[in-house]
Design a protein around this motif. Structure first.
Motif, PDB file in Angstrom:
ATOM      1  N   UNK A 222       1.019  -1.304   0.078  1.00  0.00           N
ATOM      2  CA  UNK A 222       0.006   0.052   0.152  1.00  0.00           C
ATOM      3  C   UNK A 222       1.016   1.117   0.050  1.00  0.00           C
ATOM      4  N   UNK A 223       0.521   2.330  -0.688  1.00  0.00           N
ATOM      5  CA  UNK A 223       1.286   3.522  -0.608  1.00  0.00           C
ATOM      6  C   UNK A 223       1.347   3.985   0.585  1.00  0.00           C
ATOM      7  N   UNK A 224       0.447   4.069   1.611  1.00  0.00           N
ATOM      8  CA  UNK A 224       0.569   4.544   3.056  1.00  0.00           C
ATOM      9  C   UNK A 224       1.598   3.699   3.549  1.00  0.00           C
ATOM     10  N   UNK A 225       1.447   2.544   3.508  1.00  0.00           N
ATOM     11  CA  UNK A 225       2.729   1.530   4.233  1.00  0.00           C
ATOM     12  C   UNK A 225       4.128   1.805   3.603  1.00  0.00           C
ATOM     13  N   UNK A 226       4.139   2.001   2.424  1.00  0.00           N
ATOM     14  CA  UNK A 226       5.383   2.056   1.617  1.00  0.00           C
ATOM     15  C   UNK A 226       6.053   3.375   2.195  1.00  0.00           C
TER      16      UNK A 226
END
Length: 260
Positions: free
Chosen positions: A139-143
């Motif tokens: 996920x972009x948030x996680x990355x």
């Protein structure tokens, strides 16, 4: 040795965390298996929590769900956590300017949790409701959060099997680490169908006054819109502006507190 009172509190919290938007109602057997607790223990704790309104027992199904006392606590948290209040107008403006759904997410343990969400006028079918836990590696948030985290945190999150959600999911830790280096260099992350086919998300980091990443603001939309290069570039710019604004508000608040 832990006291039985402490153990009961810990078990009660574990039970409460077993409920989710995807599975709002659970039976005693399901809870016991999920929490690795004895059914007698689960029954006893649920009975106590039900008497205080923290869970509700449906007389028709005998299933349990979260009760009204949890709702009141949720409202209290929303009113007292500054980042939740500060992010709302920023997310509203971000969705207004891009036309895409926007979120505020944090990393807790090995999961991304979404704390706020503004739905687009044309929402996409992706599970990002409040309190939803999603994997960080795709996920972009996680990355974007992991890109600024310590090596120890990254190693902990990437340990074990990395689940493939689509053909584009990075499932090898070294590949994820390579992407994190690039994400940090760019200052944002683009998850191009890594979590859900047909969906692109863009995440930008939010920092504390000490310069530590504490959250991410992201935009999520379909490939048909966000796959267009010019529009994606605009979304990246808007996500970074939104995250920078929230960082500035957090920093300014801390500075005001220090001077009083």
């Amino acid at each position: 040795m832990k006291s039985s009172r402490n153990s009961s509190i810990e078990n009660a919290l574990i039970i409460l965390k077993s409920f989710s938007m995807d599975e709002p109602e659970l039976g005693i057997t399901e809870i016991a298996e999920r929490c690795s607790l004895a059914k007698s223990t689960v029954h006893r704790l649920l009975t106590t929590m039900a008497s205080e309104g923290f869970v509700y027992k449906d007389p028709n199904t005998n299933g349990y769900s979260l009760g009204v006392s949890i709702l009141s606590l949720t409202n209290t948290v929303n009113s007292q956590l500054p980042i939740l209040k500060d992010s709302m107008p920023i997310l509203n403006l971000l969705t207004e300017r891009t036309g895409e759904s926007s979120h505020l997410g944090i990393l807790e343990d090995k999961d991304i949790i979404y704390l706020q969400k503004i739905e687009s006028e044309f929402p996409v079918e992706v599970r990002t409701h409040l309190g939803k836990r999603n994997p960080p590696h795709c996920t972009s948030t996680g990355q974007v959060i992991l890109a600024y985290e310590t090596e120890q945190v990254v190693n902990e999150v990437l340990s074990g099997e990395l689940k493939a959600f689509t053909p584009w999911t990075l499932t090898h830790a070294d590949d994820v680490r390579k992407k994190l280096i690039e994400v940090k260099r760019l200052g944002y992350s683009v998850s191009d169908q890594e979590f859900k086919k047909g969906i692109i998300s863009i995440g930008a980091p939010v920092f504390s006054e000490q310069g530590k990443v504490i959250a991410s603001i992201n935009i999520t939309g379909p490939v048909e819109r966000m796959g267009r290069q010019a529009f994606q570039k605009e979304c990246i710019k808007e996500a970074k502006i939104a995250a920078k604004k929230l960082t500035e508000i957090i920093t300014e608040r801390k500075m005001r507190h220090k001077t009083h």
